[in-house]
Design an enzyme around this catalytic site. Sequence first.
Site, PDB file in Angstrom:
ATOM      1  N   SER A  83       0.862  -1.186   0.000  1.00  0.00           N
ATOM      2  CA  SER A  83       0.000   0.000   0.000  1.00  0.00           C
ATOM      3  C   SER A  83       0.894   1.229   0.000  1.00  0.00           C
ATOM      4  O   SER A  83       2.095   1.123   0.300  1.00  0.00           O
ATOM      5  CB  SER A  83      -0.856  -0.013   1.272  1.00  0.00           C
ATOM      6  OG  SER A  83      -1.477   1.236   1.491  1.00  0.00           O
ATOM      7  N   TYR A 122      -2.906  -0.871  10.504  1.00  0.00           N
ATOM      8  CA  TYR A 122      -2.856  -1.083   9.045  1.00  0.00           C
ATOM      9  C   TYR A 122      -1.499  -0.648   8.492  1.00  0.00           C
ATOM     10  O   TYR A 122      -0.854  -1.392   7.736  1.00  0.00           O
ATOM     11  CB  TYR A 122      -3.992  -0.298   8.376  1.00  0.00           C
ATOM     12  CG  TYR A 122      -4.090  -0.516   6.877  1.00  0.00           C
ATOM     13  CD1 TYR A 122      -4.707  -1.660   6.361  1.00  0.00           C
ATOM     14  CD2 TYR A 122      -3.566   0.408   5.983  1.00  0.00           C
ATOM     15  CE1 TYR A 122      -4.801  -1.860   4.995  1.00  0.00           C
ATOM     16  CE2 TYR A 122      -3.648   0.206   4.609  1.00  0.00           C
ATOM     17  CZ  TYR A 122      -4.275  -0.930   4.116  1.00  0.00           C
ATOM     18  OH  TYR A 122      -4.357  -1.139   2.755  1.00  0.00           O
TER      19      TYR A 122
HETATM   20  P1  NDP Z   1     -11.930  -5.330  -0.086  1.00  0.00           P
HETATM   21  O1  NDP Z   1     -12.415  -5.204   1.302  1.00  0.00           O
HETATM   22  O2  NDP Z   1     -12.802  -4.931  -1.209  1.00  0.00           O
HETATM   23  O3  NDP Z   1     -11.460  -6.835  -0.372  1.00  0.00           O
HETATM   24  C1  NDP Z   1     -10.708  -7.530   0.578  1.00  0.00           C
HETATM   25  C2  NDP Z   1     -10.613  -8.966   0.118  1.00  0.00           C
HETATM   26  O4  NDP Z   1      -9.839  -9.690   1.099  1.00  0.00           O
HETATM   27  C3  NDP Z   1     -11.959  -9.621   0.018  1.00  0.00           C
HETATM   28  O5  NDP Z   1     -11.992 -10.479  -1.108  1.00  0.00           O
HETATM   29  C4  NDP Z   1     -12.050 -10.433   1.306  1.00  0.00           C
HETATM   30  O6  NDP Z   1     -12.850 -11.575   1.088  1.00  0.00           O
HETATM   31  C5  NDP Z   1     -10.591 -10.833   1.479  1.00  0.00           C
HETATM   32  N1  NDP Z   1     -10.278 -11.201   2.850  1.00  0.00           N
HETATM   33  C6  NDP Z   1     -10.268 -10.417   3.962  1.00  0.00           C
HETATM   34  N2  NDP Z   1      -9.962 -11.130   5.049  1.00  0.00           N
HETATM   35  C7  NDP Z   1      -9.760 -12.405   4.615  1.00  0.00           C
HETATM   36  C8  NDP Z   1      -9.430 -13.618   5.262  1.00  0.00           C
HETATM   37  N3  NDP Z   1      -9.227 -13.677   6.601  1.00  0.00           N
HETATM   38  N4  NDP Z   1      -9.314 -14.736   4.518  1.00  0.00           N
HETATM   39  C9  NDP Z   1      -9.517 -14.690   3.190  1.00  0.00           C
HETATM   40  N5  NDP Z   1      -9.824 -13.580   2.500  1.00  0.00           N
HETATM   41  C10 NDP Z   1      -9.959 -12.450   3.225  1.00  0.00           C
HETATM   42  O7  NDP Z   1     -10.543  -4.520  -0.113  1.00  0.00           O
HETATM   43  P2  NDP Z   1      -9.589  -4.091  -1.315  1.00  0.00           P
HETATM   44  O8  NDP Z   1      -9.913  -4.836  -2.547  1.00  0.00           O
HETATM   45  O9  NDP Z   1      -9.550  -2.628  -1.322  1.00  0.00           O
HETATM   46  O10 NDP Z   1      -8.188  -4.580  -0.715  1.00  0.00           O
HETATM   47  C11 NDP Z   1      -7.419  -5.621  -1.293  1.00  0.00           C
HETATM   48  C12 NDP Z   1      -5.978  -5.432  -0.859  1.00  0.00           C
HETATM   49  O11 NDP Z   1      -5.484  -4.195  -1.372  1.00  0.00           O
HETATM   50  C13 NDP Z   1      -5.784  -5.363   0.663  1.00  0.00           C
HETATM   51  O12 NDP Z   1      -4.586  -6.023   1.019  1.00  0.00           O
HETATM   52  C14 NDP Z   1      -5.662  -3.874   0.922  1.00  0.00           C
HETATM   53  O13 NDP Z   1      -4.956  -3.592   2.089  1.00  0.00           O
HETATM   54  C15 NDP Z   1      -4.913  -3.440  -0.329  1.00  0.00           C
HETATM   55  N6  NDP Z   1      -5.006  -2.023  -0.641  1.00  0.00           N
HETATM   56  C16 NDP Z   1      -6.201  -1.438  -0.989  1.00  0.00           C
HETATM   57  C17 NDP Z   1      -6.246  -0.103  -1.344  1.00  0.00           C
HETATM   58  C18 NDP Z   1      -7.488   0.572  -1.799  1.00  0.00           C
HETATM   59  O14 NDP Z   1      -7.446   1.793  -2.077  1.00  0.00           O
HETATM   60  N7  NDP Z   1      -8.615  -0.107  -1.927  1.00  0.00           N
HETATM   61  C19 NDP Z   1      -5.038   0.731  -1.291  1.00  0.00           C
HETATM   62  C20 NDP Z   1      -3.846   0.035  -0.912  1.00  0.00           C
HETATM   63  C21 NDP Z   1      -3.839  -1.297  -0.602  1.00  0.00           C
HETATM   64  P3  NDP Z   1     -13.851 -12.222   2.149  1.00  0.00           P
HETATM   65  O15 NDP Z   1     -14.401 -11.128   2.991  1.00  0.00           O
HETATM   66  O16 NDP Z   1     -14.847 -12.887   1.249  1.00  0.00           O
HETATM   67  O17 NDP Z   1     -13.034 -13.202   2.909  1.00  0.00           O
END
Ligand code: NDP
Length: 254
Positions: A145, A158
């Site tokens: 990130s 975070y």
């Molecule tokens: P979302 O909340 O939209 O998606 C998060 C994903 O992670 C979901 O598919 C969720 O699936 C999965 N997830 C969370 N916890 C678990 C778990 N314990 N086991 C398995 N799967 C898990 O977030 P983003 O798409 O925005 O984030 C994706 C990545 O990108 C993260 O690492 C985030 O930190 C990073 N990021 C995002 C930014 C942004 O601007 N959006 C900026 C910088 C980094 P489910 O709940 O079905 O398990």
Amino acid sequence: MTTAALAGKAVIVTGASRGIGKALALGLARAGARIGIAARSEADLAQTAREIEALGAECVALTLDVTDGAAVGAAFAQFAERLGGLDALVNNAGVEQVCASLDVEEAVWDRIVDTNLKAPFFCAQAAARLMLKRGAPGAIVNIGSIASQFGIPTAVPYCASKHGVLGLTRALATEWAPLGLRVNAIGPGYFRTAMTDAFYEAPGWQAAMLPKIPAGRFGELDDLVGAAVFLCGDGARYVNGQILYVDGGLGAAL
Ligand code: NDP
């Protein structure tokens, strides 16, 4: 005739039920990869699988909590078996919970750091064991990130976890390079997903943030695909231990 960049490769994407992980899984499939997708939400994961298969790509979907180390090992072994190998892992699953540091409880810290830092390590370990068993080179791409580089108020667990992802990336890269494995990271800027939607909805947030982004716009999910295809693929065969920021220049300007 050009060959798809990831033709013949099998790639796992964690957290592919929505948001960035889903976009990356679809983008990697468009680049020719066979895809294994994992997350906890079965119905959303099944929807991602349908969209990948509609592209004509092979997809294996397994519900998985990435914080459950034993389950990770079993799921990854199943991915490798059903996909006929394993060439790359995209460690994308992550969580965030905005909270003033004076109020952060231990359970909140543990949930964020376990999901964003501990789980990527054990997912990388499970993937590396399978890649090495086949004697093949492999690539691991961790989703960091801009918070891998900067401090953000009310996001201390975070930021700590995402700084940790950078340390994890660099340390694994140095240890595993001699084994033929590459470990890199992508550092997204701001992308509108379930994780960030509340920021976008907060009064004044977009107006305050947008002028800080040299590109003049927030990221769109497909903006991240090129970096993931590159880092998973053979074009990056001599790239190791790096983080590639995909942030419209935000980090360069801050
Ligand atoms: P979302 O909340 O939209 O998606 C998060 C994903 O992670 C979901 O598919 C969720 O699936 C999965 N997830 C969370 N916890 C678990 C778990 N314990 N086991 C398995 N799967 C898990 O977030 P983003 O798409 O925005 O984030 C994706 C990545 O990108 C993260 O690492 C985030 O930190 C990073 N990021 C995002 C930014 C942004 O601007 N959006 C900026 C910088 C980094 P489910 O709940 O079905 O398990």
